[in-house]
Design a protein around this motif. Structure first.
Motif, mmCIF file in Angstrom:
data_model
loop_
_atom_site.group_PDB
_atom_site.id
_atom_site.type_symbol
_atom_site.label_atom_id
_atom_site.label_comp_id
_atom_site.label_asym_id
_atom_site.label_seq_id
_atom_site.Cartn_x
_atom_site.Cartn_y
_atom_site.Cartn_z
ATOM 1 N N GLY A 8 14.282 -0.970 2.311
ATOM 2 C CA GLY A 8 13.021 -0.516 2.861
ATOM 3 C C GLY A 8 11.852 -1.308 2.330
ATOM 4 N N PHE A 9 10.671 -0.735 2.508
ATOM 5 C CA PHE A 9 9.424 -1.391 2.164
ATOM 6 C C PHE A 9 8.650 -0.559 1.159
ATOM 7 N N ILE A 10 8.074 -1.245 0.188
ATOM 8 C CA ILE A 10 7.279 -0.593 -0.845
ATOM 9 C C ILE A 10 5.847 -1.108 -0.707
ATOM 10 N N ILE A 11 4.906 -0.184 -0.566
ATOM 11 C CA ILE A 11 3.498 -0.542 -0.442
ATOM 12 C C ILE A 11 2.887 -0.412 -1.829
ATOM 13 N N ASP A 12 2.690 -1.561 -2.474
ATOM 14 C CA ASP A 12 2.130 -1.611 -3.829
ATOM 15 C C ASP A 12 0.613 -1.471 -3.737
ATOM 16 N N CYS A 13 0.059 -0.480 -4.416
ATOM 17 C CA CYS A 13 -1.377 -0.223 -4.354
ATOM 18 C C CYS A 13 -1.986 -0.252 -5.753
ATOM 19 N N GLU A 51 15.270 8.980 9.960
ATOM 20 C CA GLU A 51 15.755 8.466 11.236
ATOM 21 C C GLU A 51 15.719 6.940 11.296
ATOM 22 N N LEU A 52 14.921 6.312 10.467
ATOM 23 C CA LEU A 52 14.865 4.846 10.420
ATOM 24 C C LEU A 52 16.009 4.249 9.614
ATOM 25 N N GLY A 53 16.519 5.017 8.671
ATOM 26 C CA GLY A 53 17.511 4.467 7.757
ATOM 27 C C GLY A 53 16.876 3.531 6.745
ATOM 28 N N LEU A 54 15.542 3.638 6.572
ATOM 29 C CA LEU A 54 14.808 2.802 5.616
ATOM 30 C C LEU A 54 14.020 3.669 4.656
ATOM 31 N N HIS A 55 13.880 3.179 3.452
ATOM 32 C CA HIS A 55 13.083 3.833 2.420
ATOM 33 C C HIS A 55 11.681 3.216 2.476
ATOM 34 N N VAL A 56 10.658 4.036 2.668
ATOM 35 C CA VAL A 56 9.275 3.550 2.688
ATOM 36 C C VAL A 56 8.497 4.384 1.681
ATOM 37 N N SER A 65 -2.657 -5.540 -4.886
ATOM 38 C CA SER A 65 -1.967 -4.796 -3.838
ATOM 39 C C SER A 65 -1.212 -5.755 -2.923
ATOM 40 N N ARG A 66 -0.025 -5.333 -2.499
ATOM 41 C CA ARG A 66 0.800 -6.121 -1.584
ATOM 42 C C ARG A 66 1.914 -5.223 -1.072
ATOM 43 N N VAL A 67 2.687 -5.737 -0.160
ATOM 44 C CA VAL A 67 3.873 -5.041 0.328
ATOM 45 C C VAL A 67 5.078 -5.860 -0.104
ATOM 46 N N HIS A 68 6.090 -5.203 -0.618
ATOM 47 C CA HIS A 68 7.326 -5.919 -0.927
ATOM 48 C C HIS A 68 8.503 -5.144 -0.339
ATOM 49 N N ARG A 107 7.808 -11.793 -3.344
ATOM 50 C CA ARG A 107 8.575 -11.033 -4.327
ATOM 51 C C ARG A 107 9.335 -9.924 -3.617
ATOM 52 N N PHE A 108 10.503 -9.603 -4.135
ATOM 53 C CA PHE A 108 11.299 -8.500 -3.623
ATOM 54 C C PHE A 108 12.157 -7.979 -4.758
ATOM 55 N N CYS A 109 12.742 -6.805 -4.577
ATOM 56 C CA CYS A 109 13.561 -6.201 -5.617
ATOM 57 C C CYS A 109 14.980 -5.979 -5.118
ATOM 58 N N ILE A 110 15.921 -6.102 -6.041
ATOM 59 C CA ILE A 110 17.310 -5.737 -5.780
ATOM 60 C C ILE A 110 17.529 -4.413 -6.502
#
Length: 126
Positions: A8-13, A51-56, A65-68, A107-110
Motif C-alpha cells: 500500500g501507500f503511506i502518506i508521510d506528514c 476492498e482495495l486489498g491495499l494498506h493506506v 512530507s512525501r508519499v512512499h 524511498r520505499f519500505c519492505i
C-alpha cells in the motif's frame, strides 16, 4: 522461494496535527479512517480500504512530507536482496522493516505481510 506484493501507500506528514492531516487525506481519498482506539500507535492513522486489498495510512514523520509505498513479503531479507539485484539500495533497518531507495531516488519500505489476502495475491520469486 519467497513472495511479495505491493502492500500500500503511506502518506508521510511532517505535522504536529496528525488528526487534521488524516482527516484531510480521508476526505480527499474518500475512505473512512479506522477508529482511533484501534490504531497500534499514535503516530499512524489507517484508512479502511479492505476492498482495495491495499494498506493506506497517514503517519507523522520528522523528514519532509512525501508519499512512499510499502512492499510486503514473507522474507524481508530475500526481498531486499532481490531488489538490490534490480538496482535498489538499502538505506536503513527500522524495527522489523527495511527502508530502501530505488535507482530513481524514491524511498520505499519492505515490510512483513499486511494484507489478509497476501498468500493468494503475492508474486512468487525464486
Amino acid at each position: 522461494m519467497h513472495r511479495s506484493r505491493l502492500a500500500g501507500f503511506i502518506i508521510d506528514c511532517k505535522t504536529d496535527n496528525l488528526e487534521q492531516a488524516a482527516q484531510f487525506w480521508s476526505a480527499a481519498l474518500g475512505y473512512e479512517l479506522r477508529p482511533k482506539n484501534e490504531e497500534p500507535s499514535p503516530l499512524y492513522r489507517c484508512m479502511q480500504t479492505d476492498e482495495l486489498g491495499l494498506h493506506v495510512e497517514v503517519q507523522t514523520v520528522q523528514h519532509d512530507s512525501r508519499v512512499h509505498l510499502d512492499i510486503e513479503t514473507d522474507d524481508i531479507e530475500a526481498e531486499a536482496q532481490r531488489l538490490e539485484a534490480l538496482g535498489a539500495r538499502r538505506v536503513e533497518k527500522v524495527h522489523t522493516w527495511i527502508v530502501m531507495e530505488a535507482p530513481t531516488g524514491q524511498r520505499f519500505c519492505i515490510v512483513r505481510p499486511q494484507n489478509k489476502n497476501f498468500a493468494a495475491t503475492a508474486n512468487q520469486w525464486k
